[in-house]
Design an enzyme around this catalytic site. Structure first.
Site, PDB file in Angstrom:
ATOM      1  N   ASP A  84       0.811  -1.223   0.000  1.00 57.22           N
ATOM      2  CA  ASP A  84       0.000   0.000   0.000  1.00 57.22           C
ATOM      3  C   ASP A  84       0.841   1.269   0.000  1.00 57.22           C
ATOM      4  O   ASP A  84       0.448   2.300   0.548  1.00 57.22           O
ATOM      5  CB  ASP A  84      -0.965   0.021   1.216  1.00 57.22           C
TER       6      ASP A  84
ATOM      7  N   LYS B 293       1.777   2.246  -5.058  1.00 59.12           N
ATOM      8  CA  LYS B 293       2.295   1.710  -6.322  1.00 59.12           C
ATOM      9  C   LYS B 293       1.351   1.981  -7.484  1.00 59.12           C
ATOM     10  O   LYS B 293       1.775   2.331  -8.581  1.00 59.12           O
ATOM     11  CB  LYS B 293       2.517   0.188  -6.196  1.00 59.12           C
TER      12      LYS B 293
ATOM     13  N   GLY C 236      -4.638  -4.205  -3.825  1.00 61.16           N
ATOM     14  CA  GLY C 236      -5.604  -3.135  -4.107  1.00 61.16           C
ATOM     15  C   GLY C 236      -4.806  -1.912  -4.483  1.00 61.16           C
ATOM     16  O   GLY C 236      -4.133  -1.334  -3.636  1.00 61.16           O
ATOM     17  N   HIS C 237      -4.802  -1.565  -5.759  1.00 60.91           N
ATOM     18  CA  HIS C 237      -4.002  -0.443  -6.256  1.00 60.91           C
ATOM     19  C   HIS C 237      -4.953   0.689  -6.660  1.00 60.91           C
ATOM     20  O   HIS C 237      -5.702   0.556  -7.621  1.00 60.91           O
ATOM     21  CB  HIS C 237      -3.129  -0.891  -7.428  1.00 60.91           C
TER      22      HIS C 237
ATOM     23  N   GLN D  84       1.794  -6.058  -3.327  1.00 64.41           N
ATOM     24  CA  GLN D  84       2.293  -6.185  -1.943  1.00 64.41           C
ATOM     25  C   GLN D  84       3.599  -5.387  -1.781  1.00 64.41           C
ATOM     26  O   GLN D  84       3.805  -4.418  -2.493  1.00 64.41           O
ATOM     27  CB  GLN D  84       2.498  -7.664  -1.570  1.00 64.41           C
TER      28      GLN D  84
HETATM   29  P1  GDP Z   1      -0.798   0.373  -3.502  1.00 64.25           P
HETATM   30  O1  GDP Z   1      -1.385  -0.906  -3.032  1.00 64.25           O
HETATM   31  O2  GDP Z   1       0.662   0.462  -3.263  1.00 64.25           O
HETATM   32  O3  GDP Z   1      -1.170   0.701  -4.927  1.00 64.25           O
HETATM   33  O4  GDP Z   1      -1.440   1.512  -2.591  1.00 64.25           O
HETATM   34  P2  GDP Z   1      -3.005   1.679  -2.208  1.00 64.25           P
HETATM   35  O5  GDP Z   1      -3.728   2.175  -3.380  1.00 64.25           O
HETATM   36  O6  GDP Z   1      -3.509   0.445  -1.552  1.00 64.25           O
HETATM   37  O7  GDP Z   1      -2.909   2.759  -1.053  1.00 64.25           O
HETATM   38  C1  GDP Z   1      -2.350   4.008  -1.254  1.00 64.25           C
HETATM   39  C2  GDP Z   1      -3.418   5.069  -0.942  1.00 64.25           C
HETATM   40  O8  GDP Z   1      -2.798   6.339  -0.858  1.00 64.25           O
HETATM   41  C3  GDP Z   1      -4.476   5.204  -2.039  1.00 64.25           C
HETATM   42  O9  GDP Z   1      -5.692   5.556  -1.446  1.00 64.25           O
HETATM   43  C4  GDP Z   1      -3.945   6.350  -2.900  1.00 64.25           C
HETATM   44  O10 GDP Z   1      -4.985   7.053  -3.567  1.00 64.25           O
HETATM   45  C5  GDP Z   1      -3.310   7.217  -1.851  1.00 64.25           C
HETATM   46  N1  GDP Z   1      -2.143   7.988  -2.289  1.00 64.25           N
HETATM   47  C6  GDP Z   1      -1.145   7.640  -3.129  1.00 64.25           C
HETATM   48  N2  GDP Z   1      -0.194   8.589  -3.169  1.00 64.25           N
HETATM   49  C7  GDP Z   1      -0.597   9.569  -2.332  1.00 64.25           C
HETATM   50  C8  GDP Z   1      -0.016  10.805  -1.881  1.00 64.25           C
HETATM   51  O11 GDP Z   1       1.076  11.182  -2.274  1.00 64.25           O
HETATM   52  N3  GDP Z   1      -0.730  11.517  -0.964  1.00 64.25           N
HETATM   53  C9  GDP Z   1      -1.935  11.119  -0.486  1.00 64.25           C
HETATM   54  N4  GDP Z   1      -2.547  11.890   0.404  1.00 64.25           N
HETATM   55  N5  GDP Z   1      -2.501   9.968  -0.873  1.00 64.25           N
HETATM   56  C10 GDP Z   1      -1.836   9.206  -1.767  1.00 64.25           C
HETATM   57  P1  IMO Z   2      -0.991  -4.140  -2.243  1.00 66.88           P
HETATM   58  O1  IMO Z   2      -0.567  -4.683  -3.588  1.00 66.88           O
HETATM   59  C1  IMO Z   2      -0.990  -4.646   2.094  1.00 66.88           C
HETATM   60  C2  IMO Z   2      -1.129  -8.774   3.580  1.00 66.88           C
HETATM   61  C3  IMO Z   2      -2.373  -9.203   4.330  1.00 66.88           C
HETATM   62  C4  IMO Z   2      -1.752 -10.212   5.294  1.00 66.88           C
HETATM   63  C5  IMO Z   2      -0.671 -10.885   4.453  1.00 66.88           C
HETATM   64  C6  IMO Z   2      -1.074 -12.198   3.824  1.00 66.88           C
HETATM   65  O2  IMO Z   2      -2.267  -3.409  -2.284  1.00 66.88           O
HETATM   66  O3  IMO Z   2       0.136  -3.414  -1.614  1.00 66.88           O
HETATM   67  P2  IMO Z   2      -2.662 -12.825   1.776  1.00 66.88           P
HETATM   68  O4  IMO Z   2      -4.117 -12.593   1.568  1.00 66.88           O
HETATM   69  O5  IMO Z   2      -1.797 -12.200   0.741  1.00 66.88           O
HETATM   70  O6  IMO Z   2      -2.300 -14.264   2.000  1.00 66.88           O
HETATM   71  O7  IMO Z   2      -2.333 -12.082   3.176  1.00 66.88           O
HETATM   72  O8  IMO Z   2      -0.361  -9.954   3.414  1.00 66.88           O
HETATM   73  N1  IMO Z   2      -1.375  -8.218   2.234  1.00 66.88           N
HETATM   74  C7  IMO Z   2      -1.279  -6.917   1.930  1.00 66.88           C
HETATM   75  N2  IMO Z   2      -1.050  -5.835   2.723  1.00 66.88           N
HETATM   76  N3  IMO Z   2      -1.136  -4.482   0.767  1.00 66.88           N
HETATM   77  C8  IMO Z   2      -1.331  -5.559  -0.052  1.00 66.88           C
HETATM   78  O9  IMO Z   2      -1.331  -5.473  -1.390  1.00 66.88           O
HETATM   79  C9  IMO Z   2      -1.458  -6.843   0.536  1.00 66.88           C
HETATM   80  N4  IMO Z   2      -1.683  -8.078   0.053  1.00 66.88           N
HETATM   81  C10 IMO Z   2      -1.602  -8.903   1.097  1.00 66.88           C
HETATM   82  O10 IMO Z   2      -2.975  -8.133   5.000  1.00 66.88           O
HETATM   83  O11 IMO Z   2      -1.102  -9.530   6.341  1.00 66.88           O
HETATM   84 MG    MG Z   3      -2.907  -1.559  -1.804  1.00 71.28          MG
END
Ligand code: GDP
Ligand code: IMO
Ligand code: MG
Length: 434
Positions: free
Chosen positions: A13, A16, A40-41, A224
């Protein structure tokens, strides 16, 4: 231009999705190489929010090819839902998406196996996303898994499916699972998915390698983060695939010699979802404040993310494993209001400095973080579009991270939108992006 890997430098998270979406404008192809719909991206395009789970974030750029590589595990139902929702948003998924014939298939009984494993009294639950990811990879490594090539094969699938289903029925009986699994209904449902997915399934390794040979630019998108990597993360509190850079080669069928750059995405602080040790975790109200400011709730499960201060030893560790050329610091804006910002600069266990990341969770849990406290900048960074507008103290913070980790900051993100991103002029990242 070049072939780049963009991956998570922490526990996932890191932002990416936003970065891959932004960069993919400059690439011909974006490839996912591991994980499944546990990812979840999040990508914002104006007011519209997309949360991509299985499909590479590059799909949002018309004409960019999106490849689901052999290292990914696919739940066909989840994939169909994602395809349909993107099509509803006007994206021409079928002209852009290609799916590996060697990717393994998740079945509903994988979720059943995961539930059994997560709820055993004598074990600590991992806190998984409950998507069946781990058990599907177990079948892959156990050499009994079913791949997309089998799923779309008119003859072979039913036999393989019945053998795998039989294993799971034995397990369900042994563990006294009360849930009824209708194996025939699953078979019928998967046959329906097959008809829709078959045209997209092919050998993606040859597809990606042909593109590289033709001089196209390929971006590899990690899911991840490195600390969730099955080999290098905080085992067993990890996911079941190689999220780190090596995984891009095995999970896409592309040689390391074809990769020109590796970019780590890191928050200006750090978060983790699920169980497991977390040395720089911020307890109590201070952690809640970051969670609120950063809206740190899981994009897949909605769970509150645990928040912590930037962890230098952790970043140095993930930089070594991945060989980062550059790092991207996201969510700088989330720290805008803080008076002071602690940064974990070292680890101690039992009063002794620790330089290597400990292998056991018992030791990681005993780490005492050593902090250096930096002054906050208390000025909004949102809306800033060039490096020279960044407040001096925020710039000092970034330079501090750079000098302590030994990795350049090639890009700063100060909001979720595409235009809330600053690529550092003259950085290695800027050169790699061309
Ligand atoms: P990922 O799994 O690495 O793609 O990240 P996620 O999408 O799960 O979580 C990142 C969260 O931060 C999302 O809700 C993005 O919209 C938000 N986000 C990304 N970059 C920034 C930033 O620079 N500032 C803020 N405030 N939010 C951001
Ligand atoms: P993105 O791509 C954050 C974590 C779960 C749990 C562990 C194992 O959005 O960064 P799983 O279901 O993969 O067997 O769970 O990994 N986990 C993540 N945490 N971001 C993710 O993906 C994750 N995908 C799995 O919360 O701790
Ligand atoms: Mg994510």
């Amino acid at each position: 231009m070049a072939n780049l890997i963009v991956l998570g430098a922490q526990w996932g998270d890191e932002g990416k999705g936003k970065i891959v979406d932004l960069f993919s404008e400059r690439f011909d192809m974006v490839v996912r190489y591991q994980g499944g719909h546990n990812a979840g991206h999040t990508v914002y395009i104006g007011e519209t929010k997309f949360v991509l789970k299985l499909i590479p974030s590059g799909i949002l750029r018309p004409g960019v090819k999106a490849v689901i590589g052999n290292g990914v595990v696919i739940d066909p139902g989840a994939l169909m839902t994602e395809i349909e929702s993107l099509e509803k948003a006007g994206i021409d998924v079928r002209s852009q998406l290609v799916i590996s014939n060697r990717a393994h298939v998740i079945f509903p009984f994988h979720r059943m196996v995961e539930k059994v494993s997560e709820s055993r009294e004598d074990r600590v639950a991992i806190g998984t996303t409950a998507r069946g990811i781990g058990p599907c990879y177990e079948d892959k490594i156990g050499r009994r898994g079913i791949r997309m090539a089998d799923l779309v094969s008119p003859q072979g699938f039913e036999h393989l499916y019945r053998m795998l289903a039989e294993d799971k029925m034995t397990l369900a009986t042994a563990f006294k699972v009360s849930e009824v699994i209708d194996f025939n209904a699953i078979l019928a449902q998967y046959r329906q998915f097959t008809e829709k997915l078959r045209p997209l399934v092919r050998d993606t390794s040859s597809y990606v390698n042909a593109a590289i040979k033709a001089g196209q630019n390929v971006l590899f998108e990690g899911a991840q983060g490195t600390m969730l990597d099955i080999d290098h993360g905080t085992y067993p509190f990890v996911t079941s695939s190689n999220a780190s850079a090596g995984g891009a080669c095995t999970g896409a069928g592309v040689a390391p010699t074809r990769i020109n750059g590796i970019i780590g995405v890191s928050k200006a602080y750090i978060t983790r979802v699920g169980a497991g040790p977390f040395p720089s975790e911020i307890p109590g109200e201070a952690g809640d404040r970051i969670r609120k400011a950063g809206n740190e709730f899981g994009s897949v499960t909605g769970r509150p993310r645990r928040c912590g201060w930037f962890d230098v030893p952790l970043l140095r560790y993930t930089a070594d494993i991945n060989g980062f050329d550059s790092m991207i610091i996201t969510k700088l804006d989330v720290l805008d209001d803080l008076e002071e910002i602690p940064v974990c600069v070292g680890y101690e266990v039992d009063g002794k400095a620790v330089t290597d990341m400990p292998a056991t969770n018992e030791e990681v849990a005993r780490i005492v973080p050593i902090y250096e406290v930096l002054p906050g900048w208390k000025t909004p960074t949102k809306g800033i579009t060039s490096l020279d507008q960044i407040p001096t103290k925020a710039m000092d913070y970034l330079r501090f991270l750079e000098s302590k980790t030994g990795v350049e900051v090639g890009c700063v993100s100060n909001g979720p939108e595409r235009n809330e991103t600053i690529i550092v002029p003259g950085s290695k990242l800027a050169t790699l992006l061309g």
